[in-house]
Design a protein around this motif. Structure first.
Motif, PDB file in Angstrom:
ATOM      1  N   LYS A 144     -67.360-124.901 -59.034  1.00  0.00           N
ATOM      2  CA  LYS A 144     -67.637-125.077 -60.459  1.00  0.00           C
ATOM      3  C   LYS A 144     -66.317-124.962 -61.202  1.00  0.00           C
ATOM      4  O   LYS A 144     -65.626-123.946 -61.099  1.00  0.00           O
ATOM      5  N   THR A 145     -65.977-125.993 -61.941  1.00  0.00           N
ATOM      6  CA  THR A 145     -64.707-126.042 -62.655  1.00  0.00           C
ATOM      7  C   THR A 145     -64.963-126.222 -64.149  1.00  0.00           C
ATOM      8  O   THR A 145     -65.793-127.040 -64.548  1.00  0.00           O
ATOM      9  N   ASP A 163     -70.410-129.688 -52.017  1.00  0.00           N
ATOM     10  CA  ASP A 163     -69.021-129.955 -52.380  1.00  0.00           C
ATOM     11  C   ASP A 163     -68.092-129.831 -51.178  1.00  0.00           C
ATOM     12  O   ASP A 163     -67.286-130.715 -50.918  1.00  0.00           O
ATOM     13  N   ILE A 164     -68.195-128.710 -50.459  1.00  0.00           N
ATOM     14  CA  ILE A 164     -67.306-128.455 -49.324  1.00  0.00           C
ATOM     15  C   ILE A 164     -68.105-127.810 -48.204  1.00  0.00           C
ATOM     16  O   ILE A 164     -68.887-126.892 -48.434  1.00  0.00           O
ATOM     17  N   VAL A 165     -67.883-128.296 -46.985  1.00  0.00           N
ATOM     18  CA  VAL A 165     -68.408-127.650 -45.783  1.00  0.00           C
ATOM     19  C   VAL A 165     -67.185-127.207 -44.982  1.00  0.00           C
ATOM     20  O   VAL A 165     -66.259-127.990 -44.764  1.00  0.00           O
ATOM     21  N   ALA A 166     -67.182-125.935 -44.572  1.00  0.00           N
ATOM     22  CA  ALA A 166     -66.031-125.387 -43.863  1.00  0.00           C
ATOM     23  C   ALA A 166     -66.503-124.480 -42.733  1.00  0.00           C
ATOM     24  O   ALA A 166     -67.662-124.057 -42.690  1.00  0.00           O
ATOM     25  N   ILE A 167     -65.587-124.186 -41.849  1.00  0.00           N
ATOM     26  CA  ILE A 167     -65.817-123.223 -40.781  1.00  0.00           C
ATOM     27  C   ILE A 167     -64.911-122.029 -41.051  1.00  0.00           C
ATOM     28  O   ILE A 167     -63.703-122.183 -41.263  1.00  0.00           O
ATOM     29  N   LYS A 188     -65.608-140.430 -65.714  1.00  0.00           N
ATOM     30  CA  LYS A 188     -65.650-139.554 -66.879  1.00  0.00           C
ATOM     31  C   LYS A 188     -64.688-138.378 -66.709  1.00  0.00           C
ATOM     32  O   LYS A 188     -64.403-137.957 -65.594  1.00  0.00           O
ATOM     33  N   ALA A 189     -64.234-137.833 -67.854  1.00  0.00           N
ATOM     34  CA  ALA A 189     -63.283-136.710 -67.829  1.00  0.00           C
ATOM     35  C   ALA A 189     -63.840-135.523 -67.051  1.00  0.00           C
ATOM     36  O   ALA A 189     -63.110-134.878 -66.295  1.00  0.00           O
ATOM     37  N   LYS A 190     -65.146-135.239 -67.206  1.00  0.00           N
ATOM     38  CA  LYS A 190     -65.724-134.094 -66.486  1.00  0.00           C
ATOM     39  C   LYS A 190     -65.757-134.352 -64.988  1.00  0.00           C
ATOM     40  O   LYS A 190     -65.604-133.432 -64.190  1.00  0.00           O
ATOM     41  N   ASP A 191     -65.919-135.617 -64.579  1.00  0.00           N
ATOM     42  CA  ASP A 191     -65.902-135.957 -63.159  1.00  0.00           C
ATOM     43  C   ASP A 191     -64.498-135.804 -62.577  1.00  0.00           C
ATOM     44  O   ASP A 191     -64.333-135.329 -61.450  1.00  0.00           O
ATOM     45  N   VAL A 192     -63.500-136.207 -63.361  1.00  0.00           N
ATOM     46  CA  VAL A 192     -62.109-136.052 -62.935  1.00  0.00           C
ATOM     47  C   VAL A 192     -61.790-134.567 -62.778  1.00  0.00           C
ATOM     48  O   VAL A 192     -61.188-134.144 -61.778  1.00  0.00           O
ATOM     49  N   LEU A 193     -62.208-133.755 -63.755  1.00  0.00           N
ATOM     50  CA  LEU A 193     -61.989-132.313 -63.681  1.00  0.00           C
ATOM     51  C   LEU A 193     -62.690-131.723 -62.456  1.00  0.00           C
ATOM     52  O   LEU A 193     -62.119-130.909 -61.726  1.00  0.00           O
ATOM     53  N   GLY A 194     -63.918-132.157 -62.199  1.00  0.00           N
ATOM     54  CA  GLY A 194     -64.668-131.662 -61.055  1.00  0.00           C
ATOM     55  C   GLY A 194     -63.995-131.998 -59.738  1.00  0.00           C
ATOM     56  O   GLY A 194     -63.887-131.152 -58.842  1.00  0.00           O
ATOM     57  N   ARG A 195     -63.531-133.215 -59.588  1.00  0.00           N
ATOM     58  CA  ARG A 195     -62.835-133.628 -58.352  1.00  0.00           C
ATOM     59  C   ARG A 195     -61.537-132.841 -58.176  1.00  0.00           C
ATOM     60  O   ARG A 195     -61.196-132.435 -57.073  1.00  0.00           O
ATOM     61  N   HIS A 196     -60.827-132.652 -59.280  1.00  0.00           N
ATOM     62  CA  HIS A 196     -59.582-131.857 -59.234  1.00  0.00           C
ATOM     63  C   HIS A 196     -59.901-130.432 -58.772  1.00  0.00           C
ATOM     64  O   HIS A 196     -59.213-129.879 -57.907  1.00  0.00           O
TER      65      HIS A 196
END
Length: 118
Positions: A54-55, A39-43, A2-10
């Motif tokens: 959130k996009t 979404d993201i795990v970072a150090i 879906k377009a919203k999924d593409v936007l979210g991944r971007h």
């Protein structure tokens, strides 16, 4: 997809690149368990960071930060603990960050980063 999924991944890719440019080391993306997704795990130095991204295409339905309320923050804190248990990581410090992105697909995306939310 879906377009919203593409936007979210971007948006997640933009956020990961931004966080890396800020000196964070991205160690996981789109981690899922029965409780939800990180979404993201970072150090960041000696801190484990769980970042929610959130996009939006515009501000017509409010600022992306508005989509992260008390319940979502509580879930992200629980997910951080679950991630640490599954990966056998003992982080001295943990925090939840939120990255908001507004990208209309025409101009340069607007990205804002809040550290240590909730």
């Amino acid at each position: 997809m879906k377009a919203k999924d593409v936007l979210g991944r971007h948006g997640e890719t933009l956020a990961a690149d931004f966080l890396a440019l800020q000196g964070m080391r991205i160690i996981d993306r789109n981690w899922r368990c029965s409780e939800g997704e990180i979404d993201i795990v970072a150090i960041d130095g000696d801190t484990l960071v769980v970042a929610e991204v959130k996009t939006r295409r515009s501000l017509n339905y409010g600022h992306p930060f508005e989509a992260v309320g008390i319940a979502k923050l509580a879930r992200l804190h629980r997910l951080a603990g679950s991630w640490c248990r599954e990966h056998e990581v003992r982080a001295r410090r943990r925090r939840v960050d939120v990255v908001a992105i507004v990208d209309d697909g025409i101009g340069e995306p607007l990205l804002e980063h809040l550290r240590g939310v909730g």
